[in-house]
Design a protein around this motif. Sequence first.
Motif, PDB file in Angstrom:
ATOM      1  N   PHE A 195      95.862  25.233 -26.832  1.00 33.48           N
ATOM      2  CA  PHE A 195      94.523  25.804 -26.746  1.00 33.48           C
ATOM      3  C   PHE A 195      93.979  26.084 -28.147  1.00 33.48           C
ATOM      4  O   PHE A 195      92.849  25.718 -28.466  1.00 33.48           O
ATOM      5  CB  PHE A 195      94.546  27.081 -25.908  1.00 33.48           C
ATOM      6  N   ILE A 196      94.792  26.708 -28.981  1.00 28.12           N
ATOM      7  CA  ILE A 196      94.384  27.028 -30.353  1.00 28.12           C
ATOM      8  C   ILE A 196      94.090  25.747 -31.135  1.00 28.12           C
ATOM      9  O   ILE A 196      93.140  25.687 -31.916  1.00 28.12           O
ATOM     10  CB  ILE A 196      95.442  27.898 -31.059  1.00 28.12           C
TER      11      ILE A 196
ATOM     12  N   GLY B 263      90.680  30.841 -32.246  1.00 28.98           N
ATOM     13  CA  GLY B 263      91.909  31.099 -31.511  1.00 28.98           C
ATOM     14  C   GLY B 263      92.910  31.966 -32.244  1.00 28.98           C
ATOM     15  O   GLY B 263      93.811  32.535 -31.624  1.00 28.98           O
ATOM     16  N   ILE B 264      92.769  32.101 -33.544  1.00 26.24           N
ATOM     17  CA  ILE B 264      93.723  32.926 -34.301  1.00 26.24           C
ATOM     18  C   ILE B 264      93.127  34.261 -34.728  1.00 26.24           C
ATOM     19  O   ILE B 264      93.800  35.052 -35.380  1.00 26.24           O
ATOM     20  CB  ILE B 264      94.269  32.155 -35.530  1.00 26.24           C
TER      21      ILE B 264
ATOM     22  N   LEU C 136      92.080  34.983 -25.273  1.00 25.12           N
ATOM     23  CA  LEU C 136      92.764  33.698 -25.333  1.00 25.12           C
ATOM     24  C   LEU C 136      93.912  33.665 -24.328  1.00 25.12           C
ATOM     25  O   LEU C 136      94.055  32.706 -23.570  1.00 25.12           O
ATOM     26  CB  LEU C 136      93.280  33.439 -26.750  1.00 25.12           C
ATOM     27  N   ILE C 137      94.700  34.712 -24.299  1.00 25.49           N
ATOM     28  CA  ILE C 137      95.832  34.772 -23.366  1.00 25.49           C
ATOM     29  C   ILE C 137      95.344  34.668 -21.928  1.00 25.49           C
ATOM     30  O   ILE C 137      95.878  33.899 -21.122  1.00 25.49           O
ATOM     31  CB  ILE C 137      96.650  36.066 -23.596  1.00 25.49           C
ATOM     32  N   ASP C 138      94.295  35.431 -21.594  1.00 28.76           N
ATOM     33  CA  ASP C 138      93.767  35.412 -20.228  1.00 28.76           C
ATOM     34  C   ASP C 138      93.178  34.055 -19.860  1.00 28.76           C
ATOM     35  O   ASP C 138      93.397  33.557 -18.753  1.00 28.76           O
ATOM     36  CB  ASP C 138      92.710  36.511 -20.053  1.00 28.76           C
ATOM     37  N   VAL C 139      92.430  33.458 -20.775  1.00 22.48           N
ATOM     38  CA  VAL C 139      91.824  32.152 -20.507  1.00 22.48           C
ATOM     39  C   VAL C 139      92.910  31.098 -20.309  1.00 22.48           C
ATOM     40  O   VAL C 139      92.857  30.317 -19.358  1.00 22.48           O
ATOM     41  CB  VAL C 139      90.842  31.743 -21.636  1.00 22.48           C
ATOM     42  N   VAL C 140      93.903  31.085 -21.169  1.00 26.31           N
ATOM     43  CA  VAL C 140      94.991  30.106 -21.041  1.00 26.31           C
ATOM     44  C   VAL C 140      95.728  30.301 -19.715  1.00 26.31           C
ATOM     45  O   VAL C 140      96.057  29.324 -19.033  1.00 26.31           O
ATOM     46  CB  VAL C 140      95.962  30.187 -22.245  1.00 26.31           C
TER      47      VAL C 140
ATOM     48  N   LEU D 210      95.232  19.135 -19.387  1.00 27.04           N
ATOM     49  CA  LEU D 210      93.860  18.641 -19.263  1.00 27.04           C
ATOM     50  C   LEU D 210      92.879  19.805 -19.134  1.00 27.04           C
ATOM     51  O   LEU D 210      91.827  19.820 -19.778  1.00 27.04           O
ATOM     52  CB  LEU D 210      93.732  17.702 -18.060  1.00 27.04           C
ATOM     53  N   VAL D 211      93.228  20.779 -18.337  1.00 24.11           N
ATOM     54  CA  VAL D 211      92.369  21.942 -18.144  1.00 24.11           C
ATOM     55  C   VAL D 211      92.245  22.725 -19.454  1.00 24.11           C
ATOM     56  O   VAL D 211      91.151  23.146 -19.842  1.00 24.11           O
ATOM     57  CB  VAL D 211      92.905  22.835 -17.000  1.00 24.11           C
ATOM     58  N   ILE D 212      93.360  22.899 -20.148  1.00 22.61           N
ATOM     59  CA  ILE D 212      93.345  23.607 -21.433  1.00 22.61           C
ATOM     60  C   ILE D 212      92.404  22.900 -22.409  1.00 22.61           C
ATOM     61  O   ILE D 212      91.582  23.536 -23.073  1.00 22.61           O
ATOM     62  CB  ILE D 212      94.766  23.710 -22.018  1.00 22.61           C
ATOM     63  N   LYS D 213      92.495  21.586 -22.490  1.00 18.21           N
ATOM     64  CA  LYS D 213      91.648  20.839 -23.419  1.00 18.21           C
ATOM     65  C   LYS D 213      90.173  20.988 -23.059  1.00 18.21           C
ATOM     66  O   LYS D 213      89.337  21.234 -23.929  1.00 18.21           O
ATOM     67  CB  LYS D 213      92.042  19.367 -23.449  1.00 18.21           C
ATOM     68  N   ILE D 214      89.830  20.845 -21.795  1.00 19.62           N
ATOM     69  CA  ILE D 214      88.433  20.950 -21.361  1.00 19.62           C
ATOM     70  C   ILE D 214      87.871  22.324 -21.699  1.00 19.62           C
ATOM     71  O   ILE D 214      86.787  22.454 -22.266  1.00 19.62           O
ATOM     72  CB  ILE D 214      88.314  20.670 -19.845  1.00 19.62           C
ATOM     73  N   VAL D 215      88.619  23.360 -21.358  1.00 17.96           N
ATOM     74  CA  VAL D 215      88.143  24.729 -21.578  1.00 17.96           C
ATOM     75  C   VAL D 215      88.057  25.046 -23.067  1.00 17.96           C
ATOM     76  O   VAL D 215      87.058  25.599 -23.542  1.00 17.96           O
ATOM     77  CB  VAL D 215      89.035  25.746 -20.835  1.00 17.96           C
ATOM     78  N   ALA D 216      89.080  24.686 -23.819  1.00 20.44           N
ATOM     79  CA  ALA D 216      89.080  24.980 -25.259  1.00 20.44           C
ATOM     80  C   ALA D 216      87.923  24.280 -25.960  1.00 20.44           C
ATOM     81  O   ALA D 216      87.238  24.877 -26.795  1.00 20.44           O
ATOM     82  CB  ALA D 216      90.412  24.576 -25.887  1.00 20.44           C
ATOM     83  N   CYS D 217      87.678  23.037 -25.624  1.00 20.54           N
ATOM     84  CA  CYS D 217      86.566  22.313 -26.254  1.00 20.54           C
ATOM     85  C   CYS D 217      85.223  22.936 -25.876  1.00 20.54           C
ATOM     86  O   CYS D 217      84.300  22.963 -26.694  1.00 20.54           O
ATOM     87  CB  CYS D 217      86.607  20.837 -25.871  1.00 20.54           C
ATOM     88  N   ALA D 218      85.114  23.445 -24.672  1.00 20.69           N
ATOM     89  CA  ALA D 218      83.874  24.100 -24.254  1.00 20.69           C
ATOM     90  C   ALA D 218      83.667  25.433 -24.972  1.00 20.69           C
ATOM     91  O   ALA D 218      82.537  25.874 -25.165  1.00 20.69           O
ATOM     92  CB  ALA D 218      83.871  24.323 -22.740  1.00 20.69           C
TER      93      ALA D 218
END
Length: 134
Positions: free
Chosen positions: A21-22, A29-30, A38-42, A50-58
């Motif tokens: 995610f970071i 993220g840091i 960050l912890i809750d979203v992850v 795939l979900v991590i990538k989509i959310v992090a990029c958004a």
Amino acid sequence: MDIKVKFIVGALHETGAREMFIEFVGDLGIKPRYKNLLIDVVNECGSLPLVIKIVACALKDRSKDRWETALNELRYSAPENIADISRSLYQSLKMSYDSLESEEQKSLLLLCGIFPKDTLINADELLVYSVGQG
């Protein structure tokens, strides 16, 4: 283990999910004030790459308020009348779509979605569909 392998093997362990995610969200993220979010979203991403990538990029370069809104969206949105889709995947795709900044971007994404997987989309054909749709 590189990112491509992570996508193949399925769910990540907690630390790997956070690191991934970071990697996609960047410097936010840091930052300490984003740590709990960050912890809750992850966690809401279900450790699925795939979900991590989509959310992090958004969420990249977005405000803390937007992160909080995204967390609520991930927690409370649910697919309606869509069979065979996981809750976390649906939530991340919805959030990604909703985070697009213009109706033109949303329209283009939806138009691209009508093409089969791995299809090379011809710009002229996309233009025809776009004009047809108004």
